[in-house]
Each structure stands twice: as structure tokens, then as C-alpha cells.
Scaffold this active site. Structure first.
Site, PDB file in Angstrom:
ATOM      1  N   CYS A 106      -4.567  13.004  13.216  1.00  0.00           N
ATOM      2  CA  CYS A 106      -5.074  11.743  13.650  1.00  0.00           C
ATOM      3  C   CYS A 106      -5.302  11.021  14.145  1.00  0.00           C
ATOM      4  CB  CYS A 106      -4.375  11.345  12.224  1.00  0.00           C
ATOM      5  SG  CYS A 106      -3.111  10.418  12.441  1.00  0.00           S
ATOM      6  N   VAL A 152       8.336   7.075  16.808  1.00  0.00           N
ATOM      7  CA  VAL A 152       7.902   7.138  15.784  1.00  0.00           C
ATOM      8  C   VAL A 152       6.664   8.369  15.530  1.00  0.00           C
ATOM      9  CG1 VAL A 152       7.622   7.276  13.280  1.00  0.00           C
ATOM     10  CG2 VAL A 152       9.082   5.381  14.267  1.00  0.00           C
ATOM     11  N   LYS A 174       0.648  -0.996  -0.330  1.00  0.00           N
ATOM     12  CA  LYS A 174      -0.347   0.346  -0.087  1.00  0.00           C
ATOM     13  C   LYS A 174       0.812   1.074   0.131  1.00  0.00           C
ATOM     14  CE  LYS A 174      -2.174   1.496   3.913  1.00  0.00           C
ATOM     15  NZ  LYS A 174      -1.452   2.601   4.103  1.00  0.00           N
ATOM     16  N   ASN A 175       2.381   1.235   1.020  1.00  0.00           N
ATOM     17  CA  ASN A 175       2.568   2.737   1.261  1.00  0.00           C
ATOM     18  C   ASN A 175       3.851   2.580  -0.648  1.00  0.00           C
ATOM     19  OD1 ASN A 175       1.369   2.747   3.450  1.00  0.00           O
ATOM     20  ND2 ASN A 175       3.024   2.397   4.348  1.00  0.00           N
ATOM     21  N   ARG A 198       1.179  14.647  13.470  1.00  0.00           N
ATOM     22  CA  ARG A 198       1.431  14.481  12.145  1.00  0.00           C
ATOM     23  C   ARG A 198       1.609  15.086  11.254  1.00  0.00           C
ATOM     24  NH1 ARG A 198      -0.867   8.275  10.349  1.00  0.00           N
ATOM     25  NH2 ARG A 198       1.133   8.279   8.760  1.00  0.00           N
ATOM     26  N   ARG A 208      -4.696  10.312   5.333  1.00  0.00           N
ATOM     27  CA  ARG A 208      -3.233  11.474   4.937  1.00  0.00           C
ATOM     28  C   ARG A 208      -2.996  11.396   3.656  1.00  0.00           C
ATOM     29  NH1 ARG A 208      -1.117  13.915   8.684  1.00  0.00           N
ATOM     30  NH2 ARG A 208       1.112  13.346   7.707  1.00  0.00           N
ATOM     31  N   ASP A 259       4.779   0.567  12.053  1.00  0.00           N
ATOM     32  CA  ASP A 259       4.113   0.226  11.280  1.00  0.00           C
ATOM     33  C   ASP A 259       4.224  -1.923  11.883  1.00  0.00           C
ATOM     34  OD1 ASP A 259       2.626   2.202  10.347  1.00  0.00           O
ATOM     35  OD2 ASP A 259       3.527   1.611   8.502  1.00  0.00           O
ATOM     36  N   ARG A 296      -8.448  -0.577   4.938  1.00  0.00           N
ATOM     37  CA  ARG A 296      -7.921   0.420   4.507  1.00  0.00           C
ATOM     38  C   ARG A 296      -6.816  -0.200   3.864  1.00  0.00           C
ATOM     39  NH1 ARG A 296      -6.482   5.284   7.653  1.00  0.00           N
ATOM     40  NH2 ARG A 296      -5.008   5.553   6.399  1.00  0.00           N
TER      41      ARG A 296
HETATM   42  C1  UD1 Z   1       4.768   6.817   6.876  1.00  0.00           C
HETATM   43  C2  UD1 Z   1       3.691   5.593   6.179  1.00  0.00           C
HETATM   44  C3  UD1 Z   1       3.183   4.837   7.883  1.00  0.00           C
HETATM   45  C4  UD1 Z   1       4.131   4.259   8.568  1.00  0.00           C
HETATM   46  C5  UD1 Z   1       5.103   6.113   8.799  1.00  0.00           C
HETATM   47  C6  UD1 Z   1       6.438   5.869  10.014  1.00  0.00           C
HETATM   48  C7  UD1 Z   1       2.141   6.176   4.199  1.00  0.00           C
HETATM   49  C8  UD1 Z   1       1.674   6.425   3.414  1.00  0.00           C
HETATM   50  N1  UD1 Z   1       2.435   6.208   5.683  1.00  0.00           N
HETATM   51  O1  UD1 Z   1       3.902   7.687   6.809  1.00  0.00           O
HETATM   52  O2  UD1 Z   1       2.457   3.982   7.317  1.00  0.00           O
HETATM   53  O3  UD1 Z   1       3.787   4.030  10.256  1.00  0.00           O
HETATM   54  O4  UD1 Z   1       5.229   5.981   7.442  1.00  0.00           O
HETATM   55  O5  UD1 Z   1       6.859   4.683   8.712  1.00  0.00           O
HETATM   56  O6  UD1 Z   1       3.806   5.654   3.399  1.00  0.00           O
HETATM   57  N2  UD1 Z   1       7.051  14.723  10.512  1.00  0.00           N
HETATM   58  C9  UD1 Z   1       6.886  15.717  10.946  1.00  0.00           C
HETATM   59  N3  UD1 Z   1       6.982  16.888  10.156  1.00  0.00           N
HETATM   60  C10 UD1 Z   1       6.601  15.990   8.546  1.00  0.00           C
HETATM   61  C11 UD1 Z   1       6.631  15.338   8.383  1.00  0.00           C
HETATM   62  C12 UD1 Z   1       6.505  14.024   9.175  1.00  0.00           C
HETATM   63  O7  UD1 Z   1       7.166  15.971  12.069  1.00  0.00           O
HETATM   64  O8  UD1 Z   1       6.966  17.549   8.157  1.00  0.00           O
HETATM   65  C13 UD1 Z   1       6.930  13.870  12.061  1.00  0.00           C
HETATM   66  C14 UD1 Z   1       5.832  13.068  12.053  1.00  0.00           C
HETATM   67  O9  UD1 Z   1       4.978  13.273  12.976  1.00  0.00           O
HETATM   68  C15 UD1 Z   1       6.046  11.542  12.622  1.00  0.00           C
HETATM   69  C16 UD1 Z   1       7.424  11.026  11.834  1.00  0.00           C
HETATM   70  O10 UD1 Z   1       7.869  13.002  11.673  1.00  0.00           O
HETATM   71  O11 UD1 Z   1       6.344  11.367  14.082  1.00  0.00           O
HETATM   72  C17 UD1 Z   1       7.540  10.710  10.760  1.00  0.00           C
HETATM   73  O12 UD1 Z   1       6.193  11.072  10.423  1.00  0.00           O
HETATM   74  P1  UD1 Z   1       6.519  10.286   8.253  1.00  0.00           P
HETATM   75  O13 UD1 Z   1       7.609   9.199   8.117  1.00  0.00           O
HETATM   76  O14 UD1 Z   1       6.207  11.234   7.457  1.00  0.00           O
HETATM   77  O15 UD1 Z   1       4.677   9.693   8.749  1.00  0.00           O
HETATM   78  P2  UD1 Z   1       3.700   9.325   6.787  1.00  0.00           P
HETATM   79  O16 UD1 Z   1       5.016   9.959   5.974  1.00  0.00           O
HETATM   80  O17 UD1 Z   1       2.642  10.371   7.480  1.00  0.00           O
END
Ligand code: UD1
Length: 418
Positions: free
Chosen positions: A117, A328, A22-23, A122, A93, A306, A398
Site C-alpha cells: 500500500c 512505524v 474509525k480504527n 505492511r 487493509r 497517524d 475514508r
Molecule cells: C493500524 C491502524 C493504522 C495505524 C497503524 C499503526 C487500523 C485499522 N489501522 O494499522 O491507522 O497507522 O495501526 O499505528 O487500526 N507488521 C508486520 N507484520 C505484521 C503486521 C504488521 O511486519 O503481521 C508491521 C507493519 O508493516 C508496520 C508495523 O508492523 O511496519 C505496524 O503495523 P500495524 O500496527 O500492524 O498497522 P495496522 O494494524 O495495519
């Protein structure tokens, strides 16, 4: 609302096929926005999040043709709308993944902020800061991100936190920018590498994907591709944990053991015998109860967040005490109070769960709160005494393709009720 009814007690035995990730499929579908000619994407899982991404891209003007094997043709020559509305972004998201491609190819994007969320705040500040460094003019107002740029230019971007979709958004944008972009502290997840490989097959110049420094030399245009999505390592891991917890023997096929070393090491520590081939993994627990393991989640290649809820469920019935630290996301323990209702002995101290394994869990009505938390509850139900009702399973739909079919194939007693 759909529910799952699961009668615990059966050891899982048999073989199943793993779906596409999915990701990886989500950013790859978003990347078709960048191509001027049609793309053919295969091994896309049949999941609610994929449907959401396709409806979002469809609203923008991408035409999809899907054959009976779910191979997807995406025609992106007639894109006319550059908006990702709140109603769609709030359900998924990952919709934020259209931001980079839209501003890079069309010079404009109007994308709703994802908001909070279930598993934490996030934010998407790193996506915004990266695009700003590449010359986009960005305003955040009324819950929307408005981005504009004549043409993005290359930049050196140091990301404070490792972000998966942030890395993907910036890599897609940089592929069409003028000059060289260097992403420092980039995410190294296999899904980032898969997206990079897909972009390269469209004509992008990317080096270093899979390391923490990715170098992208922008090109004038990208063309369509024919690309097959990599297997889902989280789905793979979830079924292997199910086999471990139930004392069973399961072979997962169409997968790649190299994608989940950190998870396999923990399952070995729990007492499983694991054999791996080119595209399969077999796990045998020989009827034994797993031993508790300690887990510390971190970005790839460390243990994935995850898979945290699934290992919490395993530790709940394991022999001994397991310590599980989530680094995380700040609020990813929603499954714990539900597991406690099933008789699990778990104490939370900050971001660490201390889990004292019990011999048996008991069935109880429980509620899914997010995708992976739900997977943890399903796994717990497989070993609980009695019939567990897992409510709000739209979260599971999902991310897990035909979960009740695959579990039934392995001998679980599980049915869906509407
Ligand atoms: C992706 C995955 C999700 C997985 C996560 C961590 C997809 C669609 N989803 O989510 O399944 O759980 O990676 O492996 O691929 N953060 C910030 N600022 C930002 C972006 C992120 O502070 O601009 C923080 C987030 O709040 C979190 C951490 O960084 O604490 C990691 O988040 P991130 O890797 O961005 O998660 P997603 O990409 O949303």
C-alpha cells in the site's frame, strides 16, 4: 474524482464534535461475526471504510439495520460465506480483521492478502503466525490466505513487532479458542482496549488490554452486545493541529483528552494553551505562529504515526527547525513532495524529515496519496496563500467524517468539487 478547494488564511475558531474512532469501529464491527445474537453498535463514524467493512460483512451474511442516528444493529445468526475477496481487501487493509473471527467461530476463512500500500509493504505475517500457533492450518496461495481449524486452542504468542490489527485479530480469535492465550508485546492502543471492552461485554474473558501482555481465556460462545465506540483521537488531534497552525481557538467536544497525551504535549511545546475537561479539549493559539517541534513516531503511548503528516504540515510553517522521525512505516513521507510544491523547506534523510519552517506556504494543486497524508495537505492549505486544490480526496473520506462541513463550521473557506 472529488477534490477539495481550500482558500487559506482564516484562523479557525469555534466548536466541533468529534466522531467515533474509525480504527475502533472497524474491529468492533468485525467482532460481531463472533456473536450468536444481535449486537447494537453506536457512535460509528459515517466513513467510506465503515461502508466497506459493512459490505464485506454483509456478503458473509450479517444483516444490518441502521437507524437515523446511525446506530447499527448487526445480526450474525446466518453467516454463510467465509470469504474476503481481493476487490474489497485491496481497498481497505483492515478487511484482514475478519480472519481471526471467521476461523475461530466457523473453523474456516478464505481472505485475500492485502498486498502493498502507499505507506509501505505492511505484511500480515504476525496475524498468520499467531493463528497457526493457535492450531489453525494456514496456506497462503494465489494471493489468498486459507485458514482451517476444528477449534482453535490457546497459545503463548510473542509478537516480534507491535501490530495493532494483528493484536486485534488474535484477541478476537482467542476469545473463542479452547484454553488460555497470552499475547506478548501486544499493541497498547486505545482502540485495542475498546475492542477488548466490547468483546468482554459479549462475554469474553480478557485481562491486560492496554498493557503489552494480554491474557484471554477462551469461552464456548459469545453473545451480542450494546456498545458505543470510543472517540477518534486522530480526528481530534487533526483539528487541534489545524487550530494551532492557523493561530485560532477551537474547542473539540465528544472526545477524550486522555487518549492523546503525546500529541497534546507537542502542541503545548508549539506554544498552544490547552484546557481539558471530561469530554472536551480547548486549544488557544492567540494568533501566534507555532514553534517547531521534534517528533519520533512509535506505537502507543508514544507519538502516533497517524498524526505524523499533520505535524509535518505544522512544522512547515513553524518558527525554527523541526526533526520528524517515522519509525512505524517505511514509506510514510508521500506528503513531503506535495508540501514542497507549496513552498515547504523539507529535507529527507532516511526516515527523518528535517523541516525548516517558512513564514508562508503558497497554494498549488496537490494530490492526496493516503489518508493521513491527505490530512496534512488539507492543514497546509488552510494556511497557504491562495486557493489550494487537493485532488483524490477519496482518501480523506475514508477517515474524516464531513471534513469540509466541520472545517467550514470553524471558519475555513473550503468546498468540494466533483
Ligand atoms: C493500524 C491502524 C493504522 C495505524 C497503524 C499503526 C487500523 C485499522 N489501522 O494499522 O491507522 O497507522 O495501526 O499505528 O487500526 N507488521 C508486520 N507484520 C505484521 C503486521 C504488521 O511486519 O503481521 C508491521 C507493519 O508493516 C508496520 C508495523 O508492523 O511496519 C505496524 O503495523 P500495524 O500496527 O500492524 O498497522 P495496522 O494494524 O495495519
Amino acid at each position: 474524482m472529488d477534490k477539495l478547494l481550500i482558500k487559506g488564511g482564516n484562523p479557525l475558531n469555534g466548536e466541533i464534535c468529534i466522531s467515533g474512532a474509525k480504527n475502533a469501529a472497524l474491529p468492533i464491527l468485525a467482532s460481531t461475526l463472533l456473536a450468536e445474537t444481535p449486537s447494537y453498535i453506536s457512535n460509528v463514524p459515517n466513513l467510506q471504510d465503515i461502508t466497506t467493512m459493512m459490505s464485506l460483512l454483509g456478503r458473509m451474511g450479517i444483516e444490518f439495520v441502521i437507524d437515523e442516528k446511525l446506530n447499527i444493529e448487526a445480526k450474525s445468526h446466518n453467516i454463510h460465506t467465509f470469504t474476503a475477496p481481493y476487490e474489497m481487501v485491496k481497498t481497505m487493509r483492515a478487511s484482514i480483521l475478519v480472519l481471526g473471527p471467521l476461523v475461530a467461530r466457523f473453523g474456516q476463512a478464505y481472505v485475500s492478502l492485502p498486498g502493498g500500500c502507499a505507506i509501505g509493504a505492511r505484511p500480515v505475517n504476525l496475524h498468520i503466525e499467531g493463528l497457526t500457533a493457535m492450531g489453525a492450518d494456514i496456506n497462503v496461495e494465489g494471493g489468498y490466505i486459507t485458514a482451517q481449524a476444528k477449534r482453535l486452542h490457546g497459545a503463548t504468542i510473542m509478537m516480534d513487532i507491535v501490530t495493532v490489527t494483528g493484536t486485534e485479530n488474535l484477541m478476537m480469535a482467542a476469545s473463542l479458542a479452547d484454553g488460555v492465550t497470552t499475547l506478548e508485546n501486544a499493541a497498547r492502543e486505545p482502540e485495542v482496549v475498546d475492542l477488548a471492552n466490547c468483546l468482554k461485554s459479549m462475554g469474553a474473558h480478557i485481562e491486560g488490554a492496554g498493557t503489552s501482555t494480554i491474557r484471554i481465556e477462551g469461552v464456548e460462545k459469545l453473545s451480542g452486545t450494546d456498545y458505543s465506540v470510543l472517540p477518534d483521537r486522530i480526528e481530534t488531534g487533526t483539528y487541534l493541529v489545524a487550530a494551532t497552525m492557523t493561530g485560532g481557538k477551537v474547542k473539540v467536544k465528544n472526545t477524550d483528552a486522555n487518549l492523546l497525551d503525546a500529541v497534546l504535549l507537542k502542541l503545548l511545546e508549539a506554544g498552544a494553551t490547552i484546557t481539558r475537561g471530561n469530554d472536551w479539549i480547548e486549544l488557544d493559539m492567540q494568533g501566534r505562529r507555532p514553534r517547531a517541534v521534534n517528533i519520533h513516531t512509535s506505537p502507543y503511548p508514544a507519538f502516533p504515526t497517524d498524526m505524523q503528516a499533520q505535524l509535518t504540515a505544522m512544522n512547515a510553517i513553524a518558527e525554527g527547525v523541526g526533526m520528524l522521525t517515522e519509525t512505524v512505516f517505511e514509506n510514510r513521507f508521500m506528503h513531503i513532495s506535495e508540501l514542497q510544491r507549496m513552498g515547504a523547506e523539507i529535507r529527507l534523510e532516511g526516515n527523518t524529515a528535517i523541516i525548516n519552517g517558512v513564514e508562508r506556504l503558497q497554494a498549488a494543486p496537490v494530490m492526496a496519496t493516503d489518508l493521513r497524508a491527505s490530512a496534512g495537505l488539507v492543514l497546509a492549505s488552510l494556511v497557504a496563500e491562495g486557493e489550494t486544490l487537493v485532488d483524490r480526496i477519496y482518501h480523506i473520506d475514508r477517515g474524516y467524517e464531513r471534513i469540509e462541513e466541520k472545517l467550514t463550521q470553524l471558519g475555513a473557506e473550503i468546498r468540494r468539487s466533483h
